[in-house]
Design an enzyme around this catalytic site. Structure first.
Site, PDB file in Angstrom:
ATOM      1  N   LYS A   1       0.931  -1.098   0.317  1.00  0.00           N
ATOM      2  CA  LYS A   1       0.279   0.053   0.078  1.00  0.00           C
ATOM      3  C   LYS A   1       1.046   1.390  -0.011  1.00  0.00           C
ATOM      4  CE  LYS A   1      -3.771  -2.898   2.348  1.00  0.00           C
ATOM      5  NZ  LYS A   1      -4.318  -2.477   3.800  1.00  0.00           N
TER       6      LYS A   1
ATOM      7  N   GLN B   1      -5.020  -0.729   9.725  1.00  0.00           N
ATOM      8  CA  GLN B   1      -4.447  -3.080   9.324  1.00  0.00           C
ATOM      9  C   GLN B   1      -5.238  -3.769  10.313  1.00  0.00           C
ATOM     10  OE1 GLN B   1      -3.497  -2.838   6.012  1.00  0.00           O
ATOM     11  NE2 GLN B   1      -3.887  -4.917   6.949  1.00  0.00           N
TER      12      GLN B   1
ATOM     13  N   ASP C   1     -10.975   3.528   4.837  1.00  0.00           N
ATOM     14  CA  ASP C   1     -11.156   2.136   4.640  1.00  0.00           C
ATOM     15  C   ASP C   1     -13.116   1.651   4.336  1.00  0.00           C
ATOM     16  OD1 ASP C   1      -9.868   0.078   4.420  1.00  0.00           O
ATOM     17  OD2 ASP C   1      -9.453  -0.299   6.465  1.00  0.00           O
TER      18      ASP C   1
END
Ligand code: NDP
Length: 283
Positions: free
Chosen positions: A50, A94, A117
């Site tokens: 990422k 994460q 997200d």
């Protein structure tokens, strides 16, 4: 029939190049912070990918890596700091987090306007209500792949296999918003093969190695395989038996190289959207 292969790697690269071009026209670099707690090895790979993709596309990206023993309170304080940092446009926590930290507490602590997200309950609620908001990256990536396939969404019978908060549910909401006729299947669904055979669009997100067989697929259907399953020999396979499915589907995504690269591209797309929206520049 041999299915057209939907190349997520190439489409993701095009999407990232488009974002990079838009960023060069801005007077600032959109800021992304990925918060990682502990040493989960798979997370390490994802986070590095990422970060690299974000920096290549011109984002100001960095990982905030906290030790495994970090308390929930310390993590929430770190998220609060990022919420108020004006240089940060997107925050991603994460997952998985260490067992002593509640993932839902961490997700709810992220400022919804920086929730790239799309997991915050406010953004999930907006999606369910058909209102604009930040949408989870994987389902957003699937919508790009469907657009690439050329399939007409309006009125199409779509089956989503899986009902998780991360993939299945938001996927179904996006398809509904695009006027598909949506069925959501899960582990209690009766006669799953028959449900799949009715679908013109089949999204597999169950996390079960090659469970969708070729003869579950309606001739010419568009098949998007979200599943990532690692075999004993380290090979990655999807939720769809690919070699069987290519003989039935009209178009299909491979694993790897299908949905995965689109998820990263859409994280960057969400971050740019968040950055523009926070500055009142949303187009
Ligand atoms: P979850 O385990 O949270 O959800 C799986 C869903 O599939 C559940 O709704 C479950 O039903 C359903 N399911 C499981 N087994 C069966 C079965 N035998 N028959 C019917 N339904 C079943 O997984 P996620 O949604 O987080 O992820 C799904 C897959 O997608 C995983 O392989 C994951 O690695 C992958 N993934 C890939 C991403 C990418 O970028 N390509 C990103 C995110 C995930 P029930 O609710 O009844 O338990």
């Amino acid at each position: 029939m041999t299915a057209h292969i939907l190349d997520g790697k190439a489409l993701g690269a095009r999407l990232r190049a488009g974002l990079a071009a838009r960023i060069t026209g801005l007077s600032f670099k959109p800021g992304l912070r990925v918060v990682r707690v502990g040493e989960d090895p798979a997370s390490g790979v994802y986070v590095r990918n990422k970060d690299r993709a974000a920096i290549e596309a011109g984002f100001d990206s960095a990982t905030v890596h906290l030790p495994e023993a970090t308390s929930e309170a310390t993590l929430l304080a770190e998220i609060a700091r990022l919420n108020t940092d004006p240089t940060v446009d997107g925050i991603l926590v994460q997952l998985p987090l260490p067992a002593h930290i509640r993932a839902e507490a961490a997700i709810a602590a992220v400022d919804p306007s920086k929730d790239v997200d799309g997991f915050h309950p406010l953004n999930a609620g907006r999606l369910a209500a058909g209102q604009p908001g930040l949408v989870p990256c994987t389902p957003r990536g699937v919508m790009h792949l469907l657009a690439e396939s050329g399939v007409a969404l309006q009125g199409a019978r779509a089956l989503v296999l899986g009902r998780s908060q991360i993939v299945g549910r938001p996927m179904a909401q996006l398809l509904l918003g695009a006027d598909c006729t949506v069925t959501i299947a899960h582990s209690r669904t009766r006669d799953l093969p028959a449900e799949c055979r009715r679908a013109e669009i089949l999204i597999a997100a169950a996390g079960r190695t090659e469970m969708v067989r070729g003869d579950w697929i309606s001739p010419g259907a568009v098949v998007i395989d979200v599943g990532i399953n690692r075999l004993a020999d380290g090979k990655l396979v999807g939720d769809v038996a690919f070699q069987e499915a290519v003989g039935h589907a009209g178009a299909i995504t491979p694993v790897p190289g299908g949905v995965g690269p689109m998820t990263i591209a859409c994280l960057l797309e969400n971050t740019l959207d968040a950055a523009l929206a926070r500055r009142g520049m949303a187009g």
